[in-house]
Design a protein around this motif. Structure first.
Motif, PDB file in Angstrom:
ATOM      1  N   PHE A  77       0.845  -1.201   0.000  1.00  0.00           N
ATOM      2  CA  PHE A  77       0.000   0.000   0.000  1.00  0.00           C
ATOM      3  C   PHE A  77       0.882   1.254   0.000  1.00  0.00           C
ATOM      4  CE2 PHE A  77      -1.516   3.450   2.677  1.00  0.00           C
ATOM      5  CZ  PHE A  77      -2.532   3.924   1.867  1.00  0.00           C
ATOM      6  N   PHE A  78       1.926   1.270   0.809  1.00  0.00           N
ATOM      7  CA  PHE A  78       2.795   2.453   0.884  1.00  0.00           C
ATOM      8  C   PHE A  78       3.641   2.600  -0.380  1.00  0.00           C
ATOM      9  CE2 PHE A  78       1.757   1.575   5.282  1.00  0.00           C
ATOM     10  CZ  PHE A  78       1.526   2.840   5.785  1.00  0.00           C
ATOM     11  N   LEU A  83      -3.378   5.631  -7.454  1.00  0.00           N
ATOM     12  CA  LEU A  83      -4.490   5.561  -6.504  1.00  0.00           C
ATOM     13  C   LEU A  83      -5.321   4.298  -6.708  1.00  0.00           C
ATOM     14  CD1 LEU A  83      -6.017   6.920  -4.204  1.00  0.00           C
ATOM     15  CD2 LEU A  83      -7.357   8.164  -5.911  1.00  0.00           C
ATOM     16  N   GLU A  84      -5.536   3.978  -7.984  1.00  0.00           N
ATOM     17  CA  GLU A  84      -6.355   2.807  -8.309  1.00  0.00           C
ATOM     18  C   GLU A  84      -5.768   1.530  -7.680  1.00  0.00           C
ATOM     19  OE1 GLU A  84      -6.800   2.472 -12.526  1.00  0.00           O
ATOM     20  OE2 GLU A  84      -8.255   0.852 -12.347  1.00  0.00           O
ATOM     21  N   GLU A  85      -4.464   1.437  -7.758  1.00  0.00           N
ATOM     22  CA  GLU A  85      -3.765   0.276  -7.204  1.00  0.00           C
ATOM     23  C   GLU A  85      -3.956   0.212  -5.677  1.00  0.00           C
ATOM     24  OE1 GLU A  85       0.411   0.661  -7.900  1.00  0.00           O
ATOM     25  OE2 GLU A  85       0.929  -1.139  -6.759  1.00  0.00           O
ATOM     26  N   ALA A  86      -3.779   1.364  -5.025  1.00  0.00           N
ATOM     27  CA  ALA A  86      -3.909   1.415  -3.566  1.00  0.00           C
ATOM     28  C   ALA A  86      -5.333   1.096  -3.130  1.00  0.00           C
ATOM     29  CB  ALA A  86      -3.495   2.793  -3.060  1.00  0.00           C
ATOM     30  N   ASN A  91      -9.329  -2.416  -0.709  1.00  0.00           N
ATOM     31  CA  ASN A  91     -10.618  -3.097  -0.836  1.00  0.00           C
ATOM     32  C   ASN A  91     -10.464  -4.609  -0.694  1.00  0.00           C
ATOM     33  OD1 ASN A  91     -12.509  -1.070  -0.960  1.00  0.00           O
ATOM     34  ND2 ASN A  91     -12.348  -0.824  -3.190  1.00  0.00           N
ATOM     35  N   GLY A  92      -9.389  -5.150  -1.243  1.00  0.00           N
ATOM     36  CA  GLY A  92      -9.127  -6.586  -1.096  1.00  0.00           C
ATOM     37  C   GLY A  92      -8.952  -6.959   0.371  1.00  0.00           C
ATOM     38  N   GLY A 143      -6.103  10.909  -0.907  1.00  0.00           N
ATOM     39  CA  GLY A 143      -5.504  10.106  -1.970  1.00  0.00           C
ATOM     40  C   GLY A 143      -4.187   9.533  -1.486  1.00  0.00           C
ATOM     41  N   LEU A 144      -3.170   9.542  -2.354  1.00  0.00           N
ATOM     42  CA  LEU A 144      -1.873   9.001  -1.968  1.00  0.00           C
ATOM     43  C   LEU A 144      -0.881  10.098  -1.587  1.00  0.00           C
ATOM     44  CD1 LEU A 144      -1.278   6.080  -4.507  1.00  0.00           C
ATOM     45  CD2 LEU A 144      -2.184   6.003  -2.180  1.00  0.00           C
TER      46      LEU A 144
END
Ligand SMILES: [Zn+2]
Length: 192
Positions: A77-78, A83-86, A91-92, A143-144
């Motif tokens: 995550f870091f 953003l989509e990836e994070a 969500n997973g 966001g990120l």
């Protein structure tokens, strides 16, 4: 100044855990606390929980592996740059960590607040739920822009910025200073 108050404690805890269990052990003279083989020991994990305001007295040696595993799980995550990836990652994880939000007021200085894990959940489960929800809230708001891997050369520690200004790019003052000094020297060297 902390903008997210109580909710940010899971963010700081996530950062501390990821830095304790992932990355290059003892890679950096600026972080002597990271001496190899000790930063994810049972004692180190207990101290981490205490510093981050979790129920460290409930920590048991059999919990250690669950915490180490969760630190490794959160690192991507870091490292995410999109953003989509994070969001996909969070969500997973939100599907994997059972939640049962409820209000709690256990003599906490913060007063009444929300616990996310079921009341009967063990300490690692509660830690997973809180860190996951706090990181999710941070991403919804910023966001990120508030999380990442340290920008200093040779450092792979992660950071999260819950300050009002939110301009942080380094894991620590030490890394920020080291980078600034290097940039200053490079400018001087390249000057005509
Ligand atoms: Zn750093």
């Amino acid at each position: 100044m902390q903008i997210t108050g109580y909710r940010s404690h899971g963010v700081a805890a996530a950062v501390a855990l990821v830095n304790a269990v992932t990355g290059q052990a003892g890679n950096d003279a600026d972080h002597p606390e990271d001496s190899e083989n000790t930063r994810d020991s049972e004692d180190a994990l207990r101290a981490l929980l205490r510093e981050c305001g979790f129920f460290w007295r409930q920590f048991e040696p059999r919990h250690a592996d669950a915490f180490r595993e969760w630190g490794r799980t959160l690192r991507p995550f870091f490292e995410a740059t999109e953003l989509e990836e994070a969001v996909g990652l969070l969500n997973g994880l939100l599907l994997q960590v059972p939640m049962h939000p409820h209000l709690a007021d256990h003599d906490d200085p913060a007063g009444l607040h929300i616990h996310y894990a079921p009341p009967s959940a063990d300490l690692p489960h509660r830690f997973r739920a809180t860190t996951l929800m706090n990181l999710s809230e941070l991403v919804c708001k910023y966001g990120l822009s508030r999380t990442g891997v340290c920008a200093a050369e040779g450092c792979d520690r992660v950071y999260a910025d819950t300050s009002r200004a939110g301009r942080r790019r380094f894991c620590s003052e030490a890394c920020a200073n080291r980078t600034n000094v290097a940039a200053f020297r490079a400018r001087k060297r390249d000057a005509p």
